[in-house]
Design a protein around this motif. Structure first.
Motif, PDB file in Angstrom:
ATOM      1  N   ALA A 106      20.733 -24.165-101.074  1.00  0.00           N
ATOM      2  CA  ALA A 106      20.216 -25.524-100.905  1.00  0.00           C
ATOM      3  C   ALA A 106      20.247 -26.284-102.224  1.00  0.00           C
ATOM      4  CB  ALA A 106      18.787 -25.482-100.351  1.00  0.00           C
ATOM      5  N   ALA A 107      19.894 -25.589-103.314  1.00  0.00           N
ATOM      6  CA  ALA A 107      19.953 -26.217-104.635  1.00  0.00           C
ATOM      7  C   ALA A 107      21.388 -26.578-104.988  1.00  0.00           C
ATOM      8  CB  ALA A 107      19.370 -25.279-105.697  1.00  0.00           C
ATOM      9  N   GLY A 108      22.335 -25.714-104.591  1.00  0.00           N
ATOM     10  CA  GLY A 108      23.741 -25.999-104.850  1.00  0.00           C
ATOM     11  C   GLY A 108      24.219 -27.216-104.088  1.00  0.00           C
ATOM     12  N   ILE A 109      23.820 -27.337-102.814  1.00  0.00           N
ATOM     13  CA  ILE A 109      24.220 -28.490-102.005  1.00  0.00           C
ATOM     14  C   ILE A 109      23.679 -29.779-102.609  1.00  0.00           C
ATOM     15  CG2 ILE A 109      23.948 -29.612 -99.755  1.00  0.00           C
ATOM     16  CD1 ILE A 109      23.905 -26.826 -98.501  1.00  0.00           C
ATOM     17  N   LEU A 110      22.389 -29.780-102.917  1.00  0.00           N
ATOM     18  CA  LEU A 110      21.792 -30.982-103.503  1.00  0.00           C
ATOM     19  C   LEU A 110      22.352 -31.237-104.893  1.00  0.00           C
ATOM     20  CD1 LEU A 110      19.616 -33.186-102.959  1.00  0.00           C
ATOM     21  CD2 LEU A 110      18.066 -31.788-104.332  1.00  0.00           C
ATOM     22  N   GLY A 111      22.603 -30.150-105.641  1.00  0.00           N
ATOM     23  CA  GLY A 111      23.125 -30.297-106.996  1.00  0.00           C
ATOM     24  C   GLY A 111      24.500 -30.911-107.032  1.00  0.00           C
ATOM     25  N   GLY A 112      25.251 -30.810-105.934  1.00  0.00           N
ATOM     26  CA  GLY A 112      26.557 -31.444-105.886  1.00  0.00           C
ATOM     27  C   GLY A 112      26.474 -32.949-105.869  1.00  0.00           C
ATOM     28  N   ALA A 113      25.367 -33.486-105.358  1.00  0.00           N
ATOM     29  CA  ALA A 113      25.206 -34.945-105.241  1.00  0.00           C
ATOM     30  C   ALA A 113      24.284 -35.519-106.300  1.00  0.00           C
ATOM     31  CB  ALA A 113      24.670 -35.290-103.852  1.00  0.00           C
ATOM     32  N   VAL A 114      23.233 -34.802-106.628  1.00  0.00           N
ATOM     33  CA  VAL A 114      22.270 -35.260-107.637  1.00  0.00           C
ATOM     34  C   VAL A 114      22.412 -34.343-108.836  1.00  0.00           C
ATOM     35  CG1 VAL A 114      19.856 -35.828-108.094  1.00  0.00           C
ATOM     36  CG2 VAL A 114      20.742 -35.971-105.768  1.00  0.00           C
ATOM     37  N   HIS A 115      23.338 -34.684-109.695  1.00  0.00           N
ATOM     38  CA  HIS A 115      23.694 -33.799-110.810  1.00  0.00           C
ATOM     39  C   HIS A 115      23.640 -34.595-112.107  1.00  0.00           C
ATOM     40  CE1 HIS A 115      26.074 -31.008-113.268  1.00  0.00           C
ATOM     41  NE2 HIS A 115      25.844 -30.099-112.342  1.00  0.00           N
ATOM     42  N   ILE A 116      23.235 -33.937-113.155  1.00  0.00           N
ATOM     43  CA  ILE A 116      23.056 -34.632-114.430  1.00  0.00           C
ATOM     44  C   ILE A 116      24.345 -35.278-114.931  1.00  0.00           C
ATOM     45  CG2 ILE A 116      23.412 -32.468-115.706  1.00  0.00           C
ATOM     46  CD1 ILE A 116      21.420 -33.629-117.794  1.00  0.00           C
ATOM     47  N   ALA A 140      21.766 -24.367 -89.873  1.00  0.00           N
ATOM     48  CA  ALA A 140      20.363 -24.554 -90.258  1.00  0.00           C
ATOM     49  C   ALA A 140      20.167 -25.501 -91.436  1.00  0.00           C
ATOM     50  CB  ALA A 140      19.728 -23.200 -90.576  1.00  0.00           C
ATOM     51  N   LEU A 141      21.148 -25.590 -92.345  1.00  0.00           N
ATOM     52  CA  LEU A 141      20.972 -26.421 -93.545  1.00  0.00           C
ATOM     53  C   LEU A 141      21.692 -27.769 -93.439  1.00  0.00           C
ATOM     54  CD1 LEU A 141      21.266 -23.757 -96.403  1.00  0.00           C
ATOM     55  CD2 LEU A 141      19.204 -24.756 -95.394  1.00  0.00           C
ATOM     56  N   LEU A 142      22.019 -28.206 -92.226  1.00  0.00           N
ATOM     57  CA  LEU A 142      22.657 -29.510 -92.068  1.00  0.00           C
ATOM     58  C   LEU A 142      21.772 -30.624 -92.617  1.00  0.00           C
ATOM     59  CD1 LEU A 142      24.925 -31.311 -91.044  1.00  0.00           C
ATOM     60  CD2 LEU A 142      23.856 -31.261 -88.765  1.00  0.00           C
ATOM     61  N   TRP A 143      20.461 -30.489 -92.466  1.00  0.00           N
ATOM     62  CA  TRP A 143      19.545 -31.511 -92.969  1.00  0.00           C
ATOM     63  C   TRP A 143      19.652 -31.653 -94.490  1.00  0.00           C
ATOM     64  CZ3 TRP A 143      15.442 -30.603 -96.373  1.00  0.00           C
ATOM     65  CH2 TRP A 143      15.142 -29.254 -96.616  1.00  0.00           C
ATOM     66  N   VAL A 144      19.902 -30.546 -95.197  1.00  0.00           N
ATOM     67  CA  VAL A 144      20.070 -30.607 -96.647  1.00  0.00           C
ATOM     68  C   VAL A 144      21.372 -31.333 -96.990  1.00  0.00           C
ATOM     69  CG1 VAL A 144      20.267 -29.263 -98.777  1.00  0.00           C
ATOM     70  CG2 VAL A 144      18.791 -28.462 -96.933  1.00  0.00           C
ATOM     71  N   VAL A 145      22.407 -31.105 -96.193  1.00  0.00           N
ATOM     72  CA  VAL A 145      23.694 -31.760 -96.412  1.00  0.00           C
ATOM     73  C   VAL A 145      23.550 -33.275 -96.268  1.00  0.00           C
ATOM     74  CG1 VAL A 145      26.079 -31.953 -95.605  1.00  0.00           C
ATOM     75  CG2 VAL A 145      24.935 -29.728 -95.584  1.00  0.00           C
ATOM     76  N   VAL A 146      22.867 -33.701 -95.206  1.00  0.00           N
ATOM     77  CA  VAL A 146      22.644 -35.139 -94.986  1.00  0.00           C
ATOM     78  C   VAL A 146      21.760 -35.713 -96.088  1.00  0.00           C
ATOM     79  CG1 VAL A 146      21.656 -36.853 -93.411  1.00  0.00           C
ATOM     80  CG2 VAL A 146      22.971 -34.924 -92.495  1.00  0.00           C
ATOM     81  N   LEU A 147      20.704 -34.976 -96.439  1.00  0.00           N
ATOM     82  CA  LEU A 147      19.792 -35.420 -97.500  1.00  0.00           C
ATOM     83  C   LEU A 147      20.535 -35.578 -98.815  1.00  0.00           C
ATOM     84  CD1 LEU A 147      16.893 -35.939 -98.600  1.00  0.00           C
ATOM     85  CD2 LEU A 147      16.732 -33.466 -98.985  1.00  0.00           C
ATOM     86  N   SER A 148      21.488 -34.695 -99.096  1.00  0.00           N
ATOM     87  CA  SER A 148      22.187 -34.745-100.379  1.00  0.00           C
ATOM     88  C   SER A 148      22.975 -36.042-100.542  1.00  0.00           C
ATOM     89  CB  SER A 148      23.126 -33.540-100.528  1.00  0.00           C
ATOM     90  OG  SER A 148      24.247 -33.645 -99.672  1.00  0.00           O
ATOM     91  N   ALA A 149      23.563 -36.540 -99.449  1.00  0.00           N
ATOM     92  CA  ALA A 149      24.319 -37.795 -99.530  1.00  0.00           C
ATOM     93  C   ALA A 149      23.394 -38.962 -99.836  1.00  0.00           C
ATOM     94  CB  ALA A 149      25.075 -38.038 -98.226  1.00  0.00           C
ATOM     95  N   GLY A 150      22.243 -39.013 -99.158  1.00  0.00           N
ATOM     96  CA  GLY A 150      21.289 -40.080 -99.431  1.00  0.00           C
ATOM     97  C   GLY A 150      20.697 -39.978-100.820  1.00  0.00           C
ATOM     98  N   ALA A 151      20.358 -38.752-101.239  1.00  0.00           N
ATOM     99  CA  ALA A 151      19.782 -38.553-102.565  1.00  0.00           C
ATOM    100  C   ALA A 151      20.796 -38.889-103.656  1.00  0.00           C
ATOM    101  CB  ALA A 151      19.311 -37.105-102.715  1.00  0.00           C
ATOM    102  N   GLY A 152      22.054 -38.496-103.440  1.00  0.00           N
ATOM    103  CA  GLY A 152      23.091 -38.808-104.417  1.00  0.00           C
ATOM    104  C   GLY A 152      23.307 -40.306-104.560  1.00  0.00           C
ATOM    105  N   THR A 153      23.257 -41.014-103.443  1.00  0.00           N
ATOM    106  CA  THR A 153      23.404 -42.474-103.477  1.00  0.00           C
ATOM    107  C   THR A 153      22.273 -43.116-104.261  1.00  0.00           C
ATOM    108  OG1 THR A 153      24.481 -42.406-101.306  1.00  0.00           O
ATOM    109  CG2 THR A 153      23.649 -44.539-102.047  1.00  0.00           C
ATOM    110  N   LEU A 154      21.052 -42.675-104.007  1.00  0.00           N
ATOM    111  CA  LEU A 154      19.898 -43.229-104.716  1.00  0.00           C
ATOM    112  C   LEU A 154      19.982 -42.936-106.212  1.00  0.00           C
ATOM    113  CD1 LEU A 154      17.151 -44.598-104.821  1.00  0.00           C
ATOM    114  CD2 LEU A 154      16.104 -42.410-104.148  1.00  0.00           C
TER     115      LEU A 154
END
Length: 442
Positions: free
Chosen positions: A197-207, A52-66
């Motif tokens: 979800a916050a953990g997944i995104l936090g792995g890529a977009v982290h301070i 169900a959270l595959l979309w968050v995983v994909v989003l995290s890579a794009g967000a981390g790149t940006l």
């Protein structure tokens, strides 16, 4: 084949080799991102919510790149460390807030990551985890304080490539359900998934990733002339390497594991009877490589910012900076004595980092739209930055709400207090940015 075509192919080959050997700074960020904390979030997401959270995983890579692109742009255009730029154009208190934010987030993460490295090492070797922790602390001292940044960069590139290869190989020995996986690309947040979800995104977009980038580029002495190389560096490490790592890890766990209480090491061991010993050892070796590379990269972060704030050098040529590296490396060792279930600790660490990330994003956006840079950010870059802010801010708020909903204890109280202080700082700086942008437009 014509001479023109042959020449073009040769030229492309030469350019690819130059990029491959020239890349580096963003791979340190990629090494931290592709670490055990990200893996813990991915394991929890796959085991608890299937695909169900595959979309968050994909989003995290794009967000981390940006996020890394914006940080890279700021670093190249100012040719200074981010703390120095903040102090010059925002003021000393804002610089101290940024330093405190990073030191707390990176410091807590360092202890938990060392716990993971020691646990994985103990599982592989049979040596007591506490002895493994002391060993890795000494490795950090010798490697970082002795050999400096280029050693870390080399190790990061090798280990990230090896980790990605290990998890891609896992896809060939673990059965994946393509139809169900594709359904996970439809955005949805199942009940109780906000922290994960916050953990997944936090792995890529982290301070830590955002703030360290200016220092790793300074260590390479990159200037605006390396803009294209720096962009390729970000895309290759975050969008490609980190993205493949994240998707592969998530698909493996979502397709096979169903026990959300598994630890990262437990997940690797569970793959043995379910998918064979090959899957188990590929996963375990990938986890070990990810943990070691993350530990080394994360050790650099607090010394970078503290040294910059104190006006010291940020290379091992400055003895004071080297002393900071040694201190952080040695202070990592107690992480091996923490004990307990590391999966929940790792997810909490990433979610905690997510709480501090919106402030870092606003700092970067403010500076990219100020006289700190010779060329302001484009409308598209600003739009992407605002999108990052909205996504990270929303996940951070959801995380805090879930923490409060679970009851307030000492740890939760500290997290909420940390979130509240940074939330106030973020809103104040955002209001300052909006006000100055409005005045310039008028």
């Amino acid at each position: 084949m014509s001479e023109t075509t042959s020449g073009a192919i040769a030229a492309w080959g030469t350019q690819i080799r130059e990029y491959a050997t020239g890349m580096g700074p963003s791979w340190i960020a990629g090494a931290i991102a592709a670490g055990p904390a990200s893996m813990a979030s991915l394991i929890t997401a796959g085991a608890r919510f299937d695909y169900a959270l595959l979309w968050v995983v994909v989003l995290s890579a794009g967000a981390g790149t940006l996020a890394q692109y914006l940080a890279m742009r700021l670093g190249l255009l100012t040719e200074r460390g981010v703390v120095d730029v903040v102090e010059r154009h925002l003021g000393e208190w804002w610089a101290w807030i940024l330093v405190a934010d990073v030191v707390i987030a990176a410091g807590v993460a360092q202890l938990v990551i060392m716990n993971t490295v020691a646990t994985v090492s103990a599982t592989i070797t049979g040596v007591d985890a506490r002895i493994c922790g002391a060993f890795w602390a000494l490795v950090l001292v010798v490697g970082l304080a002795g050999k400096g940044y280029r050693f870390v960069e080399f190790v990061a590139k090798v280990l990230v490539a090896a980790v990605v290869a290990a998890f891609v190989a896992s896809l060939f020995v673990v059965p994946i359900e393509p139809t169900q996986a594709l359904s996970g690309l439809v955005p949805t947040l199942p009940a109780g998934s906000a922290v994960v979800a916050a953990g997944i995104l936090g792995g890529a977009v982290h301070i830590t990733l955002i703030t360290m980038h200016s220092y790793t580029m300074r260590a390479r002495q990159w200037t605006e002339g390396e803009y294209r190389l720096a962009t390729v560096d970000v895309v290759a490490s975050m969008l490609i390497a980190f993205g493949v790592y994240s998707v592969a890890t998530f698909l493996v766990t979502a397709s096979v594991l169903s026990d959300p209480s598994l630890s990262t090491v437990g997940a690797a061991q569970a793959l043995g009877p379910l998918a064979g010993s090959a899957a188990q050892w590929l996963f375990l070796l990938g986890l070990g490589g990810a943990a070691v590379s993350t530990l080394g990269g994360n050790t650099l972060v607090p010394p970078f910012l503290v040294a910059d704030k104190l006006g010291w050098g940020t290379t091992v040529e400055d003895g004071r900076y080297r002393g900071l590296l040694v201190a952080v490396a040695l202070l990592s060792a107690p992480g091996a004595f923490i004990g307990g279930e590391i999966l929940g600790q790792l997810v909490l660490v990433l979610a905690l980092g997510t709480v501090g990330t919106p402030f870092a994003i606003v700092v970067v956006l403010y500076l990219l739209n100020s006289d700190a840079v010779s060329e302001g950010a484009s409308a598209l870059a600003n739009l992407g930055g605002v999108a990052l802010l909205l996504v990270s801010g929303t996940l951070a708020v959801n995380f805090v709400v879930e923490q409060i909903g679970g009851g307030i204890d000492v740890l939760t109280g500290l997290v909420v207090a940390f979130a509240a202080a940074l939330g106030i700082a973020t809103v104040a700086l955002l209001a300052k940015l909006i006000g100055e942008t409005y005045r310039r437009a008028a």
